[in-house]
Each structure stands twice: as structure tokens, then as C-alpha cells.
Design a protein around this motif. Structure first.
Motif, PDB file in Angstrom:
ATOM      1  N   LEU A  50       0.882  -0.275   8.210  1.00 60.43           N
ATOM      2  CA  LEU A  50       1.269  -1.118   7.079  1.00 60.43           C
ATOM      3  C   LEU A  50       0.996  -2.598   7.401  1.00 60.43           C
ATOM      4  O   LEU A  50       1.299  -3.046   8.503  1.00 60.43           O
ATOM      5  CB  LEU A  50       2.753  -0.937   6.762  1.00 60.43           C
ATOM      6  N   PRO A  51       0.447  -3.327   6.431  1.00 59.94           N
ATOM      7  CA  PRO A  51       0.115  -4.737   6.684  1.00 59.94           C
ATOM      8  C   PRO A  51       1.351  -5.634   6.579  1.00 59.94           C
ATOM      9  O   PRO A  51       1.527  -6.367   5.599  1.00 59.94           O
ATOM     10  CB  PRO A  51      -0.903  -5.052   5.578  1.00 59.94           C
ATOM     11  N   PHE A  52       2.205  -5.568   7.588  1.00 59.68           N
ATOM     12  CA  PHE A  52       3.463  -6.313   7.561  1.00 59.68           C
ATOM     13  C   PHE A  52       3.253  -7.819   7.722  1.00 59.68           C
ATOM     14  O   PHE A  52       2.387  -8.269   8.464  1.00 59.68           O
ATOM     15  CB  PHE A  52       4.375  -5.850   8.697  1.00 59.68           C
ATOM     16  N   VAL A  53       4.101  -8.556   7.019  1.00 59.35           N
ATOM     17  CA  VAL A  53       4.238  -9.996   7.243  1.00 59.35           C
ATOM     18  C   VAL A  53       5.528 -10.134   8.048  1.00 59.35           C
ATOM     19  O   VAL A  53       6.522  -9.489   7.717  1.00 59.35           O
ATOM     20  CB  VAL A  53       4.360 -10.753   5.901  1.00 59.35           C
ATOM     21  N   ARG A  56      11.166 -13.644   7.114  1.00 60.12           N
ATOM     22  CA  ARG A  56      11.543 -13.706   5.702  1.00 60.12           C
ATOM     23  C   ARG A  56      10.782 -14.773   4.911  1.00 60.12           C
ATOM     24  O   ARG A  56      10.293 -14.513   3.817  1.00 60.12           O
ATOM     25  CB  ARG A  56      13.046 -13.957   5.580  1.00 60.12           C
ATOM     26  N   GLY A  59       7.294 -13.788   4.447  1.00 59.98           N
ATOM     27  CA  GLY A  59       7.287 -12.610   3.582  1.00 59.98           C
ATOM     28  C   GLY A  59       7.504 -12.960   2.125  1.00 59.98           C
ATOM     29  O   GLY A  59       6.817 -12.443   1.236  1.00 59.98           O
ATOM     30  N   GLU A  60       8.440 -13.856   1.875  1.00 58.16           N
ATOM     31  CA  GLU A  60       8.717 -14.255   0.491  1.00 58.16           C
ATOM     32  C   GLU A  60       7.526 -15.005  -0.119  1.00 58.16           C
ATOM     33  O   GLU A  60       7.204 -14.839  -1.294  1.00 58.16           O
ATOM     34  CB  GLU A  60       9.978 -15.107   0.428  1.00 58.16           C
ATOM     35  N   ALA A  63       4.999 -12.447  -0.916  1.00 49.86           N
ATOM     36  CA  ALA A  63       5.448 -11.653  -2.067  1.00 49.86           C
ATOM     37  C   ALA A  63       5.195 -12.398  -3.376  1.00 49.86           C
ATOM     38  O   ALA A  63       4.734 -11.808  -4.358  1.00 49.86           O
ATOM     39  CB  ALA A  63       6.926 -11.325  -1.909  1.00 49.86           C
ATOM     40  N   ARG A  68       4.098  -8.914  -5.514  1.00 53.33           N
ATOM     41  CA  ARG A  68       4.743  -7.671  -5.079  1.00 53.33           C
ATOM     42  C   ARG A  68       6.008  -8.032  -4.305  1.00 53.33           C
ATOM     43  O   ARG A  68       5.921  -8.734  -3.297  1.00 53.33           O
ATOM     44  CB  ARG A  68       3.792  -6.853  -4.186  1.00 53.33           C
ATOM     45  N   PRO A  69       7.164  -7.560  -4.760  1.00 46.94           N
ATOM     46  CA  PRO A  69       8.411  -7.933  -4.085  1.00 46.94           C
ATOM     47  C   PRO A  69       8.478  -7.383  -2.663  1.00 46.94           C
ATOM     48  O   PRO A  69       7.796  -6.407  -2.333  1.00 46.94           O
ATOM     49  CB  PRO A  69       9.492  -7.312  -4.973  1.00 46.94           C
ATOM     50  N   PRO A  70       9.324  -7.974  -1.823  1.00 45.19           N
ATOM     51  CA  PRO A  70       9.393  -7.535  -0.428  1.00 45.19           C
ATOM     52  C   PRO A  70       9.992  -6.144  -0.238  1.00 45.19           C
ATOM     53  O   PRO A  70      10.933  -5.767  -0.929  1.00 45.19           O
ATOM     54  CB  PRO A  70      10.297  -8.575   0.240  1.00 45.19           C
ATOM     55  N   MET A  71       9.415  -5.410   0.704  1.00 39.32           N
ATOM     56  CA  MET A  71      10.070  -4.229   1.261  1.00 39.32           C
ATOM     57  C   MET A  71      10.465  -4.673   2.666  1.00 39.32           C
ATOM     58  O   MET A  71       9.625  -4.851   3.534  1.00 39.32           O
ATOM     59  CB  MET A  71       9.102  -3.046   1.360  1.00 39.32           C
ATOM     60  N   TYR A  72      11.762  -4.935   2.834  1.00 41.63           N
ATOM     61  CA  TYR A  72      12.223  -5.427   4.127  1.00 41.63           C
ATOM     62  C   TYR A  72      12.393  -4.282   5.118  1.00 41.63           C
ATOM     63  O   TYR A  72      13.026  -3.274   4.808  1.00 41.63           O
ATOM     64  CB  TYR A  72      13.556  -6.162   3.981  1.00 41.63           C
ATOM     65  N   PHE A  73      11.819  -4.469   6.281  1.00 43.86           N
ATOM     66  CA  PHE A  73      11.957  -3.505   7.365  1.00 43.86           C
ATOM     67  C   PHE A  73      12.738  -4.214   8.472  1.00 43.86           C
ATOM     68  O   PHE A  73      12.200  -5.078   9.170  1.00 43.86           O
ATOM     69  CB  PHE A  73      10.563  -3.082   7.839  1.00 43.86           C
ATOM     70  N   PHE A  74      14.031  -3.884   8.559  1.00 43.35           N
ATOM     71  CA  PHE A  74      14.875  -4.517   9.567  1.00 43.35           C
ATOM     72  C   PHE A  74      14.797  -3.705  10.860  1.00 43.35           C
ATOM     73  O   PHE A  74      15.107  -2.506  10.867  1.00 43.35           O
ATOM     74  CB  PHE A  74      16.329  -4.568   9.086  1.00 43.35           C
TER      75      PHE A  74
ATOM     76  N   ARG B  18       2.997  -1.497  -4.601  1.00 41.16           N
ATOM     77  CA  ARG B  18       4.085  -2.170  -5.329  1.00 41.16           C
ATOM     78  C   ARG B  18       4.853  -3.216  -4.517  1.00 41.16           C
ATOM     79  O   ARG B  18       5.584  -4.014  -5.098  1.00 41.16           O
ATOM     80  CB  ARG B  18       5.086  -1.115  -5.828  1.00 41.16           C
ATOM     81  N   THR B  20       5.412  -5.901  -0.842  1.00 42.10           N
ATOM     82  CA  THR B  20       4.900  -6.644   0.302  1.00 42.10           C
ATOM     83  C   THR B  20       5.734  -6.226   1.507  1.00 42.10           C
ATOM     84  O   THR B  20       6.935  -6.513   1.543  1.00 42.10           O
ATOM     85  CB  THR B  20       5.071  -8.172   0.076  1.00 42.10           C
ATOM     86  N   PRO B  21       5.146  -5.527   2.473  1.00 48.63           N
ATOM     87  CA  PRO B  21       5.935  -5.121   3.648  1.00 48.63           C
ATOM     88  C   PRO B  21       6.292  -6.340   4.507  1.00 48.63           C
ATOM     89  O   PRO B  21       5.411  -7.079   4.926  1.00 48.63           O
ATOM     90  CB  PRO B  21       4.999  -4.182   4.411  1.00 48.63           C
ATOM     91  N   VAL B  22       7.583  -6.536   4.712  1.00 49.21           N
ATOM     92  CA  VAL B  22       8.055  -7.698   5.485  1.00 49.21           C
ATOM     93  C   VAL B  22       8.910  -7.199   6.646  1.00 49.21           C
ATOM     94  O   VAL B  22       9.916  -6.512   6.423  1.00 49.21           O
ATOM     95  CB  VAL B  22       8.883  -8.657   4.597  1.00 49.21           C
ATOM     96  N   ILE B  24      11.518  -7.844   9.498  1.00 52.38           N
ATOM     97  CA  ILE B  24      12.554  -8.799   9.894  1.00 52.38           C
ATOM     98  C   ILE B  24      13.069  -8.410  11.279  1.00 52.38           C
ATOM     99  O   ILE B  24      13.554  -7.287  11.469  1.00 52.38           O
ATOM    100  CB  ILE B  24      13.734  -8.789   8.890  1.00 52.38           C
ATOM    101  N   THR B  43      16.268  -0.127   9.350  1.00 53.20           N
ATOM    102  CA  THR B  43      16.678   0.038   7.948  1.00 53.20           C
ATOM    103  C   THR B  43      15.590  -0.579   7.074  1.00 53.20           C
ATOM    104  O   THR B  43      15.070  -1.649   7.397  1.00 53.20           O
ATOM    105  CB  THR B  43      18.018  -0.685   7.672  1.00 53.20           C
ATOM    106  N   VAL B  45      14.727  -1.810   3.160  1.00 51.46           N
ATOM    107  CA  VAL B  45      15.299  -2.110   1.842  1.00 51.46           C
ATOM    108  C   VAL B  45      14.171  -2.532   0.908  1.00 51.46           C
ATOM    109  O   VAL B  45      13.431  -3.481   1.197  1.00 51.46           O
ATOM    110  CB  VAL B  45      16.363  -3.233   1.931  1.00 51.46           C
ATOM    111  N   ARG B 123      -5.150 -12.069   5.889  1.00 47.82           N
ATOM    112  CA  ARG B 123      -6.157 -11.075   6.270  1.00 47.82           C
ATOM    113  C   ARG B 123      -7.484 -11.277   5.533  1.00 47.82           C
ATOM    114  O   ARG B 123      -8.542 -11.085   6.104  1.00 47.82           O
ATOM    115  CB  ARG B 123      -5.622  -9.666   5.988  1.00 47.82           C
TER     116      ARG B 123
END
Lengths: 78, 194
Positions: A50-53, A56, A59-60, A63, A68-74, B18, B20-22, B24, B43, B45, B123
Motif C-alpha cells: 500500500l502506498p502509505f503516507v 498525520r 497524510g491529511e 488526502a 480521498r479521505p485518510p485510512m489511518y493505520f496506527f 477510495r 489515502t493510506p496514512v 501513524i 488498528t 480506522v 511518487r
């Protein structure tokens, strides 16, 4: 003679202080900012394909740019 | 989770279509996880454009389960609303890919210029700059080939060099190499052709 010693001592002290200041400045410049600390880590295994940023703020901004809204991966590095 | 779900093609498609993978780092950012009620790692979200949580996935879950969550969140999030610059960037990237596939340097350079004009780090810009570097190398190699072959057929070499000037217009390294080579090749032409 005493006067010469005093001058020599002052020069040495000045040089040492200057050197210490330079070292302190170079260490400060190399220290990553808190926000950069996460980016400095190796997240390759966490990210998969996955092309993660990372972070936060970045990422924002991404986004908003992509619409495209964030999918947060903590996560953490253990 | 990352080892399996984030390498699954369906998951990648559902997420990137849909969201943006972020990532944290919970060691560094202690505020954001709390805002989304995350306390165990990993986790995930999914949010909407207002920043509200849509779906949550906690801990290591089977790929199918994560995919279902991502797809459901994607439906709730709705279609993306990209900025004008992003649309321009994606269009230019598509033009660049097509030009590179067709080996059309002039079109590729035009697409790279569009991407550079948007000026957003990421990218797409990285890929464009890498493509530019490759084009410069290819262009300079083509100039060298023309020069090498100019001993046998200077007229053809001159024609090739002039064509390279047109095809690589905008890439100064290639233009300079071709311009520098032309006078030497012209000297090799038979008197009648000059």
C-alpha cells in the motif's frame, strides 16, 4: 612572560569554546525533528504494497490533494 | 496484518480507490490514535472527508474480513473528489506512460514538464524525474551512436542528429550534445552536400 602565558591561555580557551559551539551546532542540525522521527523509521514490512503516507500532517495534505479521505493505520515498531 | 492484507490485490484496490493510506507511528503521535479511539496496535480506522471514523479494524484479522471492512467503508466514503492539480497530475502521468510505451520522447518530455509544473513532491514526480533521467541517457547515447556512424554515412548521421534535436527538445543535456556534434559531422560531408 606571564602576559604571554595569559594570552596563550585565552587563545586556547577561545578555540576550545569555539570548537564546542561548532560541535553543538552540528549535532543540533543532525537531530531529526519529532515529526520526522516516524519517517526515519523503516516501515517497509508494515506497509506491504500500500502506498502509505507517513504522519498525520502529510497524510491529511495528501488526502485533500487526492480527494480521498485518510485510512489511518496506527502501529508501532517493537 | 500488514504481511497479508496489505499485499492482497483486492485490498489494495479497495483501499486506494477510495482512501489515502496514512501510517501513524503511535510512538510518535500519541494524540491522533486517542482521537479515533485506538489503543491497541495495529488498528486501522477508515474516515470520511470530514475526518469522522467510518469503520475500524483492530488487531490481526483475516484478509477477507479486512477486505469486507474496507469495501464497506469505501461505500460510505463515496467517490473521491480530487483537486484540479491532482487530476492534472494523473492525466500527465497517463500521457507519460503512453509516450514511454510508444517510445515518443517529445511527448514524454511534454508530460514530464506538466508534472513538474504542478510541482508536488510524491511518487508521480519521482517517477517523472526518473523517466527524465532515463530519457537524457537514451538521448545522449543516440547522439553518440550518430557520431560513431558519421564516418560511414555523415549525411544520415546529420539527419539523425537534427531529428534528435527535435525529439529531445527541452532536455538541454541532449540538445547540447547534439548541437556540439553537428559541426564535426558536417565537416565529414562531401563538398557537394554541405
Amino acid at each position: 612572560m606571564t602576559r604571554m602565558n595569559w594570552r596563550a591561555g585565552a587563545l586556547v580557551a577561545f578555540a576550545l569554546l569555539g570548537g564546542a559551539w561548532l560541535v553543538a551546532e552540528s549535532v543540533r542540525a543532525d537531530e531529526p525533528a519529532a515529526s520526522d522521527a516516524a519517517e526515519a523509521k523503516d516501515w517497509t514490512e508494515h506497509m506491504g504494497k500500500l502506498p502509505f503516507v507517513v504522519g498525520r500532517e502529510a497524510g491529511e495534505a495528501e488526502a485533500e490533494f487526492t480527494g480521498r479521505p485518510p485510512m489511518y493505520f496506527f502501529t508501532t515498531t517493537w | 496484518m500488514a504481511g497479508s492484507a496489505f499485499t492482497n490485490e483486492d485490498v489494495i484496490a479497495a483501499v486506494t480507490d477510495r482512501f489515502t493510506p496514512v501510517l501513524i507511528d503511535a510512538d510518535v503521535d500519541k494524540k491522533t490514535p486517542g482521537q479515533y479511539g485506538a489503543s491497541g496496535w495495529p488498528t486501522v480506522v477508515f474516515t470520511n472527508r470530514k475526518g469522522e471514523a467510518l469503520k475500524k479494524s483492530v488487531g490481526a484479522v483475516p484478509v477477507e474480513q479486512f477486505l469486507a471492512t474496507a469495501q464497506a467503508a469505501g461505500k460510505d466514503a463515496g467517490k473521491p473528489k480530487p483537486s484540479k492539480d491532482y487530476k492534472a497530475l494523473v492525466t500527465a502521468q497517463e500521457e507519460l506512460d503512453a509516450a514511454l510505451e510508444k517510445k515518443a520522447p517529445a511527448k514524454a518530455i511534454a508530460a514530464i514538464e506538466k508534472i513538474e509544473k504542478v510541482g508536488r513532491k510524491g511518487r508521480i514526480l519521482d517517477a517523472a524525474l526518473a523517466a527524465k533521467e532515463k530519457l537524457v541517457a537514451e538521448g545522449k547515447a543516440a547522439v553518440e551512436t550518430a557520431v560513431t556512424e558519421s564516418d560511414a554515412d555523415p549525411a544520415k548521421a546529420l539527419k539523425d542528429l537534427k531529428a534528435l534535436l527535435r525529439e529531445y527538445k527541452g532536455l538541454s543535456d541532449v540538445e547540447d550534445a547534439a548541437k556540439a556534434a553537428i559541426p564535426d559531422v558536417e565537416k565529414k560531408l562531401p563538398t557537394d552536400d554541405k
